[in-house]
Structure formats: structure tokens, C-alpha cells
Design a protein around this motif. Structure first.
Motif, mmCIF file in Angstrom:
data_model
loop_
_atom_site.group_PDB
_atom_site.id
_atom_site.type_symbol
_atom_site.label_atom_id
_atom_site.label_comp_id
_atom_site.label_asym_id
_atom_site.label_seq_id
_atom_site.Cartn_x
_atom_site.Cartn_y
_atom_site.Cartn_z
ATOM 1 N N ASP A 1 40.452 114.743 45.640
ATOM 2 C CA ASP A 1 39.095 114.812 46.191
ATOM 3 C C ASP A 1 37.982 114.634 45.164
ATOM 4 N N GLU A 2 38.082 115.296 44.044
ATOM 5 C CA GLU A 2 36.970 115.266 43.095
ATOM 6 C C GLU A 2 36.956 114.023 42.202
ATOM 7 N N TYR A 3 38.006 113.223 42.236
ATOM 8 C CA TYR A 3 38.121 112.064 41.344
ATOM 9 C C TYR A 3 37.768 110.760 42.051
ATOM 10 N N ILE A 4 37.201 109.824 41.267
ATOM 11 C CA ILE A 4 36.975 108.482 41.799
ATOM 12 C C ILE A 4 38.098 107.538 41.386
ATOM 13 N N LEU A 5 38.858 107.949 40.375
ATOM 14 C CA LEU A 5 39.960 107.124 39.885
ATOM 15 C C LEU A 5 40.982 108.030 39.204
ATOM 16 N N GLU A 6 42.253 107.793 39.486
ATOM 17 C CA GLU A 6 43.351 108.500 38.820
ATOM 18 C C GLU A 6 44.518 107.546 38.689
ATOM 19 N N GLY A 7 45.310 107.755 37.652
ATOM 20 C CA GLY A 7 46.512 106.953 37.503
ATOM 21 C C GLY A 7 47.403 107.509 36.413
ATOM 22 N N ALA A 8 48.570 106.894 36.281
ATOM 23 C CA ALA A 8 49.529 107.280 35.250
ATOM 24 C C ALA A 8 50.378 106.071 34.902
ATOM 25 N N ILE A 9 50.832 106.046 33.668
ATOM 26 C CA ILE A 9 51.727 104.994 33.198
ATOM 27 C C ILE A 9 52.908 105.662 32.504
ATOM 28 N N LYS A 10 54.099 105.438 33.007
ATOM 29 C CA LYS A 10 55.307 105.909 32.335
ATOM 30 C C LYS A 10 55.680 104.849 31.302
ATOM 31 N N LEU A 11 55.746 105.265 30.053
ATOM 32 C CA LEU A 11 55.962 104.326 28.953
ATOM 33 C C LEU A 11 57.444 103.984 28.794
ATOM 34 N N PRO A 12 57.718 102.781 28.296
ATOM 35 C CA PRO A 12 59.116 102.417 28.041
ATOM 36 C C PRO A 12 59.663 103.282 26.910
ATOM 37 N N TYR A 13 60.933 103.625 27.018
ATOM 38 C CA TYR A 13 61.542 104.446 25.971
ATOM 39 C C TYR A 13 62.722 103.698 25.366
ATOM 40 N N GLN A 14 62.410 102.842 24.417
ATOM 41 C CA GLN A 14 63.464 102.142 23.676
ATOM 42 C C GLN A 14 63.634 102.791 22.311
ATOM 43 N N ASP A 15 62.527 102.994 21.642
ATOM 44 C CA ASP A 15 62.509 103.649 20.342
ATOM 45 C C ASP A 15 61.086 104.146 20.090
ATOM 46 N N GLU A 16 60.898 104.860 19.001
ATOM 47 C CA GLU A 16 59.588 105.437 18.708
ATOM 48 C C GLU A 16 58.518 104.365 18.524
ATOM 49 N N ASN A 17 58.870 103.243 17.898
ATOM 50 C CA ASN A 17 57.891 102.183 17.686
ATOM 51 C C ASN A 17 57.390 101.611 19.009
ATOM 52 N N THR A 18 58.281 101.455 19.966
ATOM 53 C CA THR A 18 57.895 100.942 21.281
ATOM 54 C C THR A 18 56.929 101.905 21.963
ATOM 55 N N ILE A 19 57.207 103.190 21.864
ATOM 56 C CA ILE A 19 56.329 104.194 22.471
ATOM 57 C C ILE A 19 54.950 104.156 21.814
ATOM 58 N N VAL A 20 54.912 104.143 20.498
ATOM 59 C CA VAL A 20 53.630 104.130 19.788
ATOM 60 C C VAL A 20 52.856 102.855 20.110
ATOM 61 N N ASP A 21 53.528 101.708 20.075
ATOM 62 C CA ASP A 21 52.868 100.439 20.433
ATOM 63 C C ASP A 21 52.303 100.503 21.851
ATOM 64 N N SER A 22 53.077 101.067 22.760
ATOM 65 C CA SER A 22 52.647 101.160 24.164
ATOM 66 C C SER A 22 51.458 102.090 24.327
ATOM 67 N N VAL A 23 51.475 103.232 23.642
ATOM 68 C CA VAL A 23 50.348 104.167 23.721
ATOM 69 C C VAL A 23 49.082 103.488 23.220
ATOM 70 N N ILE A 24 49.154 102.825 22.090
ATOM 71 C CA ILE A 24 47.986 102.135 21.536
ATOM 72 C C ILE A 24 47.494 101.060 22.504
ATOM 73 N N TYR A 25 48.419 100.297 23.049
ATOM 74 C CA TYR A 25 48.078 99.220 23.979
ATOM 75 C C TYR A 25 47.358 99.756 25.210
ATOM 76 N N TRP A 26 47.936 100.800 25.840
ATOM 77 C CA TRP A 26 47.354 101.320 27.077
ATOM 78 C C TRP A 26 46.066 102.100 26.834
ATOM 79 N N LEU A 27 45.937 102.760 25.689
ATOM 80 C CA LEU A 27 44.660 103.414 25.384
ATOM 81 C C LEU A 27 43.556 102.374 25.223
ATOM 82 N N ASN A 28 43.895 101.216 24.691
ATOM 83 C CA ASN A 28 42.932 100.119 24.608
ATOM 84 C C ASN A 28 42.520 99.675 26.015
#
Length: 110
Positions: free
Chosen positions: A51-78
Motif C-alpha cells: 500500500d505505501e509503496y509506488i514501486l517494489e521489487g527483488a532480484i535473486k542473484l546468480p550463485y556461481q562464485d563470489e566474483n559472479t555475486i559481486v559483479d551482479s550486485v554492482i551491475y544491479w545497483l547501477n
């Protein structure tokens, strides 16, 4: 183990048609270019935000290795930084699992 990014925006005014077009354009660009789109989720919004939000979402990141997770976090934060610029008058909450992301200068960081 999975890692997800959760994002939401609160504002008194609903998303207007122009903002909606810009938001969906950002989603399309970032989803198309995501290098791990076959292994993880892509950017999307909940069809019915709370109710109080105009936008909500979530992204489940791929889990291959730590580098993939970090790359994905940086990408999606951008990507979320670009969304934030469209809804700049909204109050945003961005979290990586339970840890809040930080708004530094003009972008989201871990």
C-alpha cells in the motif's frame, strides 16, 4: 545459499505515464545486457506493491562464485541508480539481503 537485492520507493504521488516509460526502458536495457541472465533473475517490479509503496521489487542473484555475486550486485545497483534518477522525489530503500545499500554522492553502493 542465495543472495537477493530488494528495492522499494515511497512517494505521495503515483508513478505517472512518462516515468513509467522511462522505468521500463531502463529495465529493458539492463536486463538485455546482464551477462548472467541465464543463471539469475533480472530486474522487475512487483505487480502489486504494498500500500505505501509506488514501486517494489527483488532480484535473486546468480550463485556461481563470489566474483559472479559481486559483479551482479554492482551491475544491479547501477541499474537501481538509474531507476532512482527517474523517481528522484521518492524515498528509496535498497538492501542486499538484510544489509542496506548506501547512497553515496549520486549512486548506490554496497
Amino acid at each position: 545459499m542465495s543472495v537477493s537485492i530488494y528495492y522499494s520507493a515511497i512517494r505521495n504521488l503515483p508513478i505517472n505515464a512518462v516515468e513509467s516509460v522511462h522505468l521500463l526502458s531502463i529495465v529493458d536495457v539492463f536486463n538485455e545486457s546482464f551477462p548472467y541472465k541465464d543463471e539469475g533473475e533480472t530486474l522487475s517490479f512487483y505487480s502489486a506493491p504494498s500500500d505505501e509503496y509506488i514501486l517494489e521489487g527483488a532480484i535473486k542473484l546468480p550463485y556461481q562464485d563470489e566474483n559472479t555475486i559481486v559483479d551482479s550486485v554492482i551491475y544491479w545497483l547501477n541499474a537501481i541508480t538509474h531507476l532512482t534518477s527517474v523517481l528522484s522525489t521518492a524515498e528509496w530503500d535498497v538492501r542486499i539481503d538484510d544489509c542496506p545499500a548506501s547512497w553515496v554522492d549520486d549512486h548506490w553502493e554496497m
